[in-house]
Structures are given as structure tokens and as C-alpha cells.
Write an enzyme that holds these catalytic residues in place. Structure first.
Site, PDB file in Angstrom:
ATOM      1  N   ASP A 184       0.818  -1.214   0.000  1.00  0.00           N
ATOM      2  CA  ASP A 184       0.000   0.000   0.000  1.00  0.00           C
ATOM      3  C   ASP A 184       0.854   1.268   0.000  1.00  0.00           C
ATOM      4  O   ASP A 184       0.365   2.343  -0.327  1.00  0.00           O
ATOM      5  CB  ASP A 184      -0.912   0.025   1.230  1.00  0.00           C
ATOM      6  CG  ASP A 184      -1.990  -1.039   1.158  1.00  0.00           C
ATOM      7  OD1 ASP A 184      -2.300  -1.480   0.039  1.00  0.00           O
ATOM      8  OD2 ASP A 184      -2.497  -1.429   2.220  1.00  0.00           O
ATOM      9  N   GLU A 188      -9.859  -0.410  -4.563  1.00  0.00           N
ATOM     10  CA  GLU A 188     -10.917  -1.114  -3.819  1.00  0.00           C
ATOM     11  C   GLU A 188     -11.562  -0.201  -2.777  1.00  0.00           C
ATOM     12  O   GLU A 188     -12.731  -0.320  -2.465  1.00  0.00           O
ATOM     13  CB  GLU A 188     -10.332  -2.317  -3.072  1.00  0.00           C
ATOM     14  CG  GLU A 188     -10.140  -3.527  -3.922  1.00  0.00           C
ATOM     15  CD  GLU A 188      -9.658  -4.716  -3.102  1.00  0.00           C
ATOM     16  OE1 GLU A 188      -9.575  -4.598  -1.864  1.00  0.00           O
ATOM     17  OE2 GLU A 188      -9.356  -5.743  -3.728  1.00  0.00           O
ATOM     18  N   TYR A 197      -5.359 -10.224  -5.304  1.00  0.00           N
ATOM     19  CA  TYR A 197      -4.073 -10.679  -4.763  1.00  0.00           C
ATOM     20  C   TYR A 197      -2.977 -10.765  -5.816  1.00  0.00           C
ATOM     21  O   TYR A 197      -1.813 -10.981  -5.470  1.00  0.00           O
ATOM     22  CB  TYR A 197      -4.266 -12.058  -4.115  1.00  0.00           C
ATOM     23  CG  TYR A 197      -4.969 -11.996  -2.787  1.00  0.00           C
ATOM     24  CD1 TYR A 197      -6.096 -11.199  -2.607  1.00  0.00           C
ATOM     25  CD2 TYR A 197      -4.498 -12.717  -1.698  1.00  0.00           C
ATOM     26  CE1 TYR A 197      -6.750 -11.130  -1.392  1.00  0.00           C
ATOM     27  CE2 TYR A 197      -5.162 -12.657  -0.469  1.00  0.00           C
ATOM     28  CZ  TYR A 197      -6.277 -11.854  -0.324  1.00  0.00           C
ATOM     29  OH  TYR A 197      -6.908 -11.780   0.886  1.00  0.00           O
TER      30      TYR A 197
END
Lengths: 388, 388
Positions: free
Chosen positions: A134, A233, A292
Site C-alpha cells: 500500500d 478497492e 491478490y
């Protein structure tokens, strides 16, 4: 005094978190001949439950291969210890005779180290070694794991853009990222030319309006005949909640130990597909959830990322000698420097896209974002310009 | 006689379809000095509408770079010409003075060539050069584009399996494939050891039962503590319709020019997530839709695939000299041979997974499937065994 290092891995795996493990073990053995080095299985949970693997004598060749293997070889955990849990972890550490505990992970992991450090009496050095795709750790220019994941995303979007030049339509790729838009922004790192996708970026830092989204897609279609979108997301609605929370009936939502709603690319993807079908009927639209795939892909491990992750692990051993803290990758004159910073500066905090990273409307890279990726992720693809 | 080659690309792009274009152009110029070589933009549509790019003098260096670039550089089309459309295409070909038309694509593309060949008077050689990530062309051992896509899928599943060793749960990756399960089966090509994922494969050739699926996942979870699933977009229900058709309200279904329902990994993914939530409550489950990611990824172009695609293009020029037909990649004693076969043997037909490819229950590779991938896609990843 004989040294005992306990090492663990926390949070989501990455392509290079095992490099950090390998770096720490190799450096600890170099600096402290005869040191005992224990790997805890599944993070603090392994310390609490007494599940360790002895790494003291693992051949260096095996460590190097382990470093080159994605995912967390020791296993990971999403446990966020409370006071009682921490007590058990401290007890577990003391039973091993630990002089240092190196915990490799993100801001939650740094938070755990801070709690443990505050609860302990100073006899153990608590070190946080950074890791997250991230890229959202304070004090860090970037974090180990990010460059490899970013390269996956940049390559995928450059490729999908070529695909949609051949067969036009709308493409939305949904990319991991709850609070920070770095990985989604990486989709634009290797744009081919001014007409290249991704044409629109949607990051969690900026409010997402489905209505504006459809209008922005329409405008790109009018100009380029196709539209490639990279969406986090964690995109949030105007009310500050995640779009997923707004879309999914409350009884279907799932929450993790931290009280965060479980983000599902699928739920968001279906909502986006529906919005496009309603708003732009007849235009071919496709939504893929990367999920993923970028975060520990064995086929796309960036060499700089791997080296920095290894170096961060080695530095963690030096940090232990200095009493503990958080290892940070900082930038100085275009070069990455590894430094020690206080745990409190990193623990539980989230770094967001800085000002000047995205364009004013928030959907394109601005000069700041471009310069960032030019430095971190120099273009590797050499591609021909298609005839269409 | 002076030769004029028209070349076009049809159907979904791949990582190496431009290699076939480059191979054809380079071979045509070598064999027929002074030949005119025209690329039609967006397949037969470009011929119908008179949209061509002249490739006769494009420097070889540019052609080589084009070959190394994924997606269809000439653009593609999903048009399936009827008699009237074919008439216009033939007229367009005659206006260029074409002596040969090489059309690179899958079984629909071969079908178009057969229709054109039957309608023409024999003055033009119609050649189909194979391309498809679905690997579903009759007469072919494998097809250009498949190995690269399969390598993406194999790498992704080997990586995701490592990820889920660290943080256990259920993972479902949904992979393109309407009628044939080759690409989904490739998920198991690089299994790490006997416990490795993907633990379950679901292909279009075998009826899919949501109830049996949940039981099979439960059984794997009981054994391994995690479950990795590779599922084709085109999995079919017991009634022979695609699962997507069974799940999605009729008014929301979209159909293409061929009358095929538009498969959406998202619809299937949401249904799978719901089935897992209902059947295995409390178990972390994640569904990702691979979608377009494997089919033309610039970061994962297999060298054998690239060379074979180039060679197939070069062979298409030889095939034109022989009067036309379909170029096929066949296997002989473990070696790939390129041969010319009748268009009718390939046109509109679908090759399925052969007997012995999957295990009796259909969810694992059997010896046949393992041997196939060992030959086509020798393992490239060198990975360490994790401690968990």
C-alpha cells in the site's frame, strides 16, 4: 552477552518480505557470532503460542532462496493484540530469552511493536521493519513490496491499454488499496503516450461519485474511442464511507479484527459494471479485480525492491543495537537512505498521496506523481506503437 | 507475377499475435522481392472499408519491435461476416489486387477464411494462421498465445498458493475460457508439491454443481487449512447452460454477434462468493477475476511462444504458395512441427481437454495433463519451501 533475536512477519504478504527476513538473519549472524535466531510462526500468534522455527544455522544458500520467494515464509497474522494478548507475547518472548524482536509489517505491525515496547521494561529491543504494497507508511518515501506490486500494475495497464486499442471498449481494473492510492496511481506509471490508458484513476483519498464517474468515462470514450480505468478497492463515497459499504446490504458486510469492512473487489466491480451498463448502454465494458495478483507475484519481483527489502532487514539488526524503533526508507537527493525513526511516528498512521501527485480533478498523474514513478519505477517495457 | 499479400488479425489479442504478423511480413519480403504487403485495420472490417496500412517497406527493426509488443497492432474485430459482408470483403481484396489473404486468429477466423475461400474463384490464396489463448483449435497440439497466457496463470496460482500458506483461507481465481479448460488447467502446471494449490480445477467441459463445489472446498480446507481454486469463466451447469446464464436475470444478459452470452467473471465471482459465504460461513474467501490480465501481458511473454508465433507467420507465406489452408502447430516426438491442414478441419470447431488430461473427478491434473505442461511449459520458478 549472548544475543537472541526473534523475528516475525505480519499483515499481507508481499513479493519481498522474505528478503527482509533473510537480510535480518544474515546480518544478525554476521554481527553476533553464535546468536540464537528464532522465527515465530504466524506473527505474534507464534510467540504467544510458542511456535518457533530455529533459523540460527539455516544455510545461507537456503536463506537466499527463501529471500527470492514471495509471500511470508514464517506465516503471517492479522491479530491486533490487546493488553492481555500483549502480556502473553511478552511472556513468550522472555521464555526465549529474546534480546530483540524484529517484526516485519505495516502500520498495524508498528503499532503492535509500540504497545509491546511500552509494556516491556526496556530489556528487549523492539524493531519494526517496513513492508506494505500500500506504500502508506509515514516517514517512508516508499516501502519494501511496493515497487514490485507497482510494476505488476503498471505492466498490466500498459498491456490492457494495447488490448483495448485493438478491440475498443471500457475497461475497469480494481486494485488493492484501502486508504492510500499509490498502487492504483502506479497504473499510469508506464503510459505509452498522451493517448494512453489508464485514462482515469480513482483513489481512496478523493470522494467518488458514480454519476461523475460515468460522465468522465463518456468523455474519454468520445475522445479516444476507448476508456481504461484504474480504481482502488477502497474508493470512498461523498459521505466518507467506502463505496462498498454504500453498495452492499449491511447484513452481508464482513468486518476484520480492526473493525474495518472487508473490501471486496467483486462487490465494487459489479456496481461499476451496472453503473456503466445503465449510463453507457451498448458500450462493451469489462471489470477485472486484480485482488491478490500484484502483491506477491513470483514472476514480477523488482530487483531494486528486493535489494532494499534485504537491506531493511539487515538495518533492523543495527536498529536493535540502538535500542529499537522503526526502520524507514527515505529519499535524499534521489537516493534511498535507510534510517531509524521512532515507532510512534509510524505506528497506526497512514500516509496518503501527497499534494501535486495527481492532477487537479484527481484522475490523472500530475508532475509530482510522474516524477515519483520515473525515479522509483523507470520504464522497462519497450513497446512499438500500434497502427490503431 | 507480382504478389500482393493482405494480412489481418481477428478475435482476442494475445501476447504474440504480432510475432505472427512480423513473421509473415518478413518471410513474404524474403521470398517475393518487391511484394506489396498491406495490413488491414480491424480485421475483415478494414478490408470491407478500405482501411489499410502499407507494410511493404516497414524497416525490419520496427517489425521486430512490433512482434515483441503484445496485442493486435493492426486492430482486431469480432465481426462474423455473412454472405453480403463476405461479398464486400472479396471486393475489397480484389481492389487491392491481393494474391493472398493471411488472417491470424482462432476458429471463427478460420471459419471466415473458409467462407471467403468458397465464395472466391481460386484466384486468391486464403490462409488461416492460428492464434488463441484458449488453445481450442482442432489439428493443433497448442496454439500461439497459449503458452504465454498459461505461464501467467501458472505463475499467479503458484504465487497465490504461497500467499494463502501465510494467511489461510479460500481463494478462487476466475480464468478466461468459454468452452475449453486448457488455460484454467494451466493453473496447476507449476504446483509446488503435493499439498500445493490450486487444489481444485473447474473447467467448462464438466458440469458444475455449486453444492458439490462447496463440499469439495470444505474437504480441501479440512485437509490443508486453505483452498485454492481455479475456475473457468465458462463453467457450465448440469443443464448444459453456462453457470452465468443460470445466475444472471435474462434481461441483464448480453450477447455477442455470434449469439454467445457475454461471460462476466464478475457475475460468476459474486455467485461463487455467495455460495462460499452460505456454505462455509466464517471462512475467509476471496474471488479474483483474472479477465484480460493473462492474455497479452507485456511482462510475461514466453520465448518459445514468441518464436512459434513468428514461425507460424512465416509458414503462412509458404502456405499461400501452396494455395491456402490452415497453419497448425502439431507435436511429433515431443517436438513442435508446423504443418498445413484444410481450413474445414479447424473452422468453427472447438478442441476440448482430451481424455486423461484431468483426474477422474475432474478437479486435478492427471498424468496426461502433467506431461502436457511439463513439455509445453517447463517450470521456471525456483522457490523455497515456506515454514508454514
Amino acid at each position: 552477552m549472548s544475543e537472541t533475536f526473534v523475528i516475525a512477519q505480519g499483515g499481507g504478504p508481499t513479493a519481498v518480505i522474505n528478503q527482509t527476513l533473510a537480510g535480518a538473519v544474515i546480518e544478525a549472524r554476521k554481527r553476533h557470532r553464535g546468536a540464537r535466531i528464532l522465527g515465530a510462526l504466524h506473527g505474534v500468534r507464534g510467540i504467544r503460542d510458542g511456535n518457533f522455527v530455529d533459523l540460527s544455522d539455516l544455510p545461507e544458500e537456503q536463506l537466499r532462496l527463501l529471500g527470492a520467494t514471495p509471500s511470508a515464509a514464517l506465516g503471517s497474522t492479522r491479530d491486533k493484540p490487546d493488553a492481555a494478548y500483549c502480556e502473553k507475547v511478552l511472556k513468550g518472548l522472555r521464555q526465549t530469552g529474546a534480546t530483540a524482536f524484529i517484526y516485519i509489517g505495516g502500520n498495524d505491525t508498528a503499532g503492535t511493536q509500540q504497545i509491546l515496547n511500552d509494556a516491556a521494561g526496556g530489556d528487549i529491543a523492539f524493531v519494526h521493519a517496513p513492508k506494505t504494497i500500500d506504500n502508506d507508511l509515514e516517514e517512508n518515501d516508499h516501502t519494501p513490496g511496493f515497487i514490485s506490486a507497482a510494476e505488476f500494475v503498471a505492466t498490466a495497464f500498459a498491456s490492457v491499454d494495447l488490448d483495448f486499442r485493438a478491440l475498443p471498449g471500457i475497461y475497469v481494473g480494481i486494485v488493492m488499496g484501502r486508504h492510500a492510492g499509490f498502487l492504483t496511481a502506479a497504473a499510469a506509471a508506464w503510459q505509452f503516450d498522451d493517448e494512453s490508458g489508464p485514462h482515469l484513476l480513482y483513489v481512496p483519498e478523493l470522494a467518488f461519485s458514480p454519476k461523475r464517474f460515468v460522465e468522465e468515462v463518456r468523455s474519454v470514450i468520445d475522445r479516444h474511442g476507448r476508456c481504461i480505468v484504474a480504481m482502488s478497492e477502497g474508493v470512498t463515497a461523498e459521505d466518507g464511507r467506502s463505496v462498498v459499504e454504500n453498495l452492499v446490504p449491511r447484513e452481508r458486510l464482513e468486518f476484520d479484527a480492526h473493525g474495518n469492512v472487508r473490501l471486496s473487489g467483486g462487490d465494487l466491480g459489479m456496481a461499476v459494471e451496472q453503473a456503466l451498463r445503465d449510463g453507457l448502454p451498448g458500450v462493451r465494458a469489462r471489470v477485472d479485480t486484480f485482488g491478490y495478483l500484484p502483491r506477491g507475484n513470483a514472476g514480477m519481483i523488482n530487483a531494486t525492491d528486493a535489494q532494499e527489502a534485504f537491506d531493511a532487514g539487515a538495518f533492523a539488526v543495527e536498529a536493535a543495537a540502538q535500542g529499537g524503533g522503526s526502520v524507514a526508507l527515505q529519499e535524499e537527493g534521489g537516493v534511498t537512505r535507510i534510517r531509524l525513526v521512532p515507532l510512534a511516528n509510524v505506528a497506526g498512521k497512514t500516509r496518503h498521496l501527497p499534494p501535486g501527485f495527481l492532477s487537479a480533478e484527481g484522475t490523472r498523474l500530475a508532475a509530482g506523481g510522474k516524477a515519483y514513478f520515473d525515479r522509483l519505477l523507470p520504464r522497462r517495457l519497450k513497446l512499438a506503437k500500434p497502427f490503431v
